[in-house]
Design a protein around this motif. Structure first.
Motif, PDB file in Angstrom:
ATOM      1  N   GLN A   1     -10.795  -3.453   5.199  1.00 22.44           N
ATOM      2  CA  GLN A   1     -11.766  -3.356   4.743  1.00 22.44           C
ATOM      3  C   GLN A   1     -12.532  -4.238   4.556  1.00 22.44           C
ATOM      4  O   GLN A   1     -14.024  -3.899   4.744  1.00 22.44           O
ATOM      5  CB  GLN A   1     -11.406  -2.997   3.089  1.00 22.44           C
ATOM      6  CG  GLN A   1     -10.240  -1.760   2.693  1.00 22.44           C
ATOM      7  CD  GLN A   1      -9.890  -1.380   1.860  1.00 22.44           C
ATOM      8  OE1 GLN A   1     -10.563  -0.473   0.666  1.00 22.44           O
ATOM      9  NE2 GLN A   1      -8.755  -1.859   1.186  1.00 22.44           N
TER      10      GLN A   1
ATOM     11  N   ILE B   1      -5.417   5.317   8.069  1.00 17.06           N
ATOM     12  CA  ILE B   1      -6.500   4.678   7.277  1.00 17.06           C
ATOM     13  C   ILE B   1      -7.654   5.032   8.068  1.00 17.06           C
ATOM     14  O   ILE B   1      -8.858   5.557   7.654  1.00 17.06           O
ATOM     15  CB  ILE B   1      -6.508   3.703   7.847  1.00 17.06           C
ATOM     16  CG1 ILE B   1      -5.481   2.170   7.103  1.00 17.06           C
ATOM     17  CG2 ILE B   1      -7.930   2.527   8.221  1.00 17.06           C
ATOM     18  CD1 ILE B   1      -5.328   1.141   8.035  1.00 17.06           C
TER      19      ILE B   1
ATOM     20  N   LEU C   1      -7.199   6.139  -0.173  1.00 15.17           N
ATOM     21  CA  LEU C   1      -8.127   6.328   0.192  1.00 15.17           C
ATOM     22  C   LEU C   1      -9.482   6.264   0.115  1.00 15.17           C
ATOM     23  O   LEU C   1     -10.408   5.419   0.205  1.00 15.17           O
ATOM     24  CB  LEU C   1      -7.889   4.977   2.127  1.00 15.17           C
ATOM     25  CG  LEU C   1      -6.373   4.592   1.971  1.00 15.17           C
ATOM     26  CD1 LEU C   1      -6.768   3.989   3.597  1.00 15.17           C
ATOM     27  CD2 LEU C   1      -6.765   2.866   1.615  1.00 15.17           C
TER      28      LEU C   1
ATOM     29  N   TRP D   1       1.058  -0.701   0.331  1.00  9.66           N
ATOM     30  CA  TRP D   1      -0.192  -0.085  -0.175  1.00  9.66           C
ATOM     31  C   TRP D   1       0.801   0.997  -0.036  1.00  9.66           C
ATOM     32  O   TRP D   1       0.705   2.229  -0.411  1.00  9.66           O
ATOM     33  CB  TRP D   1      -1.170  -0.129   0.900  1.00  9.66           C
ATOM     34  CG  TRP D   1      -2.032  -0.807   0.610  1.00  9.66           C
ATOM     35  CD1 TRP D   1      -2.390  -2.272   1.533  1.00  9.66           C
ATOM     36  CD2 TRP D   1      -3.713  -0.080   0.470  1.00  9.66           C
ATOM     37  NE1 TRP D   1      -3.582  -2.506   1.325  1.00  9.66           N
ATOM     38  CE2 TRP D   1      -4.349  -1.703   0.161  1.00  9.66           C
ATOM     39  CE3 TRP D   1      -3.603   0.164  -0.352  1.00  9.66           C
ATOM     40  CZ2 TRP D   1      -5.074  -1.386  -0.221  1.00  9.66           C
ATOM     41  CZ3 TRP D   1      -5.024   0.601  -1.013  1.00  9.66           C
ATOM     42  CH2 TRP D   1      -5.852   0.025  -1.003  1.00  9.66           C
TER      43      TRP D   1
END
Length: 388
Positions: free
Chosen positions: A301, A329, A134, A119
């Motif tokens: 997720q 996040i 995101l 990521w």
């Protein structure tokens, strides 16, 4: 584009501290570098990842199974629809080829560490902070302001009440208004003295959370719950074994204050069982699933999607681990905040240089990827791995 190489190294993060269950004198973690063939400013784009404290380095497992699977795959099968960036879900599926379901254990830590590095690379290639990437992918507005609390209050040789209060004063001076204290490594009477010594020094708006690290059986968990009901605590964390959902449900019935748990549940299925059977209350309790220990953001997720089917808000999630991945996040997907280690597990804990805490909130810097390069001491360690 393709992944050219995946490197790993084990680093010591040892310390004489202990919680109710383990000491950290032999603690390690794994650092991973995912090297791509994308060139920026004359250098290849490299994504980095590491696992959270408490689960040791996972190098052997990564080198034996997960890294070889990624490197043996056709590079085209790991790319997104543009063909210009990696698809973390495809990389994840490749790592998990021929892995049976269940029995998550340390496997989830190894995969989560590599997933973090993937990521980081994806966001760097997109030239975006991960939290903005995101938010964009999920059709939401990123909120760069993130709640953080200071995790500390460990047992330490010779550490008395005054030293404990000094530690908590330091966190307050750094800008934190919520701090965490370890319990369960002493008897109830001593722990009450420790708790009260901290509560007595807190000012208006300042709160204390406590964490037993899964130490208690049912009787002990409930005895502490009764004693803790005398205090206005931010939460009572992980009283018993993380998979003892019956104990958790009984605790929720006996203790009206907020409960926190989940850092040692390593899959969406385990998280769902906690929601189904653990008596957790969506109006006050906190979920601490840590992507770095639980198969990474790809799986996290899925966990958030599962929570939505049970009407749990992502704002009830404050991940364990104190790393910048969960900060991203939180800012990108609207979590309730993140743990922080202001002093411990360095250079892997803490924030990028110049990021200040104000009333237990930080503002995310606009750094590509996860933002590791903004923390100079950590960036130096990471660069040493990718430049070998």
């Amino acid at each position: 584009m393709k992944i050219v190489e995946i490197r790993d190294r084990t680093f010591p993060i040892s310390s004489p501290i202990r919680n109710a269950y383990i000491d950290f004198s032999q603690m390690t973690l794994s650092l991973v570098a995912v090297v791509t063939d994308v060139i920026r400013d004359g250098r290849p784009v490299v994504g980095y990842g590491f696992n959270s404290n408490g689960r040791y380095g996972q190098g052997a497992m990564m080198r034996d199974r997960f890294i070889p699977r990624v490197m043996a795959a056709d590079p085209a099968t790991l790319l997104d629809e543009t063909g210009e960036n990696l698809d973390p879900s495809k990389v994840w599926a490749t790592m998990m080829t021929n892995e049976k379901p269940g029995g998550h254990g340390e496997r989830s830590v190894a995969v989560g560490t590599i997933d973090m590095a993937v990521w980081d690379a994806v966001a760097k290639i997109a030239d975006l902070p991960l939290f903005r990437l995101l938010a964009k992918r999920h059709g939401r507005e990123a909120d760069p302001r993130v709640f953080v609390y200071a995790a500390g209050g460990y047992y330490y040789p010779g550490k008395g009440l005054e030293a404990l209060r000094d530690e908590m004063r330091r966190y307050i001076d750094l800008g934190f208004s919520v701090m965490k204290l370890k319990i369960g490594g002493a008897d109830l009477a001593e722990d009450r003295e420790r708790i009260e010594s901290v509560l007595d020094m807190l000012g208006p708006g300042q709160r204390l959370a406590i964490d037993a690290n899964g130490r208690f059986d049912q009787a002990e968990a409930l005895a502490y719950a009764e004693a803790m009901s005398d205090y206005d605590l931010f939460w009572y964390e992980e009283a018993g074994d993380p998979l003892d959902f019956e104990l958790q449900a009984q605790l929720a019935e006996a203790y009206s204050g907020p409960i926190a748990t989940g850092e040692n549940l390593f899959s969406t299925v385990d998280a769902r069982n906690l929601i189904r059977y653990g008596g957790m209350r969506r109006d006050r309790d906190w979920l601490q699933f840590d992507c770095a220990l639980s198969y990474g953001l790809v799986e996290y997720q899925r966990t958030l999607e599962m929570l939505s089917t049970y009407d749990w808000s992502p704002t009830r999630c404050i991940p364990h681990g104190g790393h910048q991945m969960s900060l991203n996040i939180a800012a990108g997907l609207g979590l309730g905040g993140n743990e922080s280690y202001p002093d411990l597990f360095q250079p892997f804990g803490g924030f990028p240089d110049g990021v200040m805490v104000e009333d237990s909130y930080i503002t995310m810097p606009e750094l590509p990827g996860i933002g590791f390069e903004g923390k100079s001491d950590l960036a130096s360690v990471m660069a040493s791995l990718s430049s070998d």
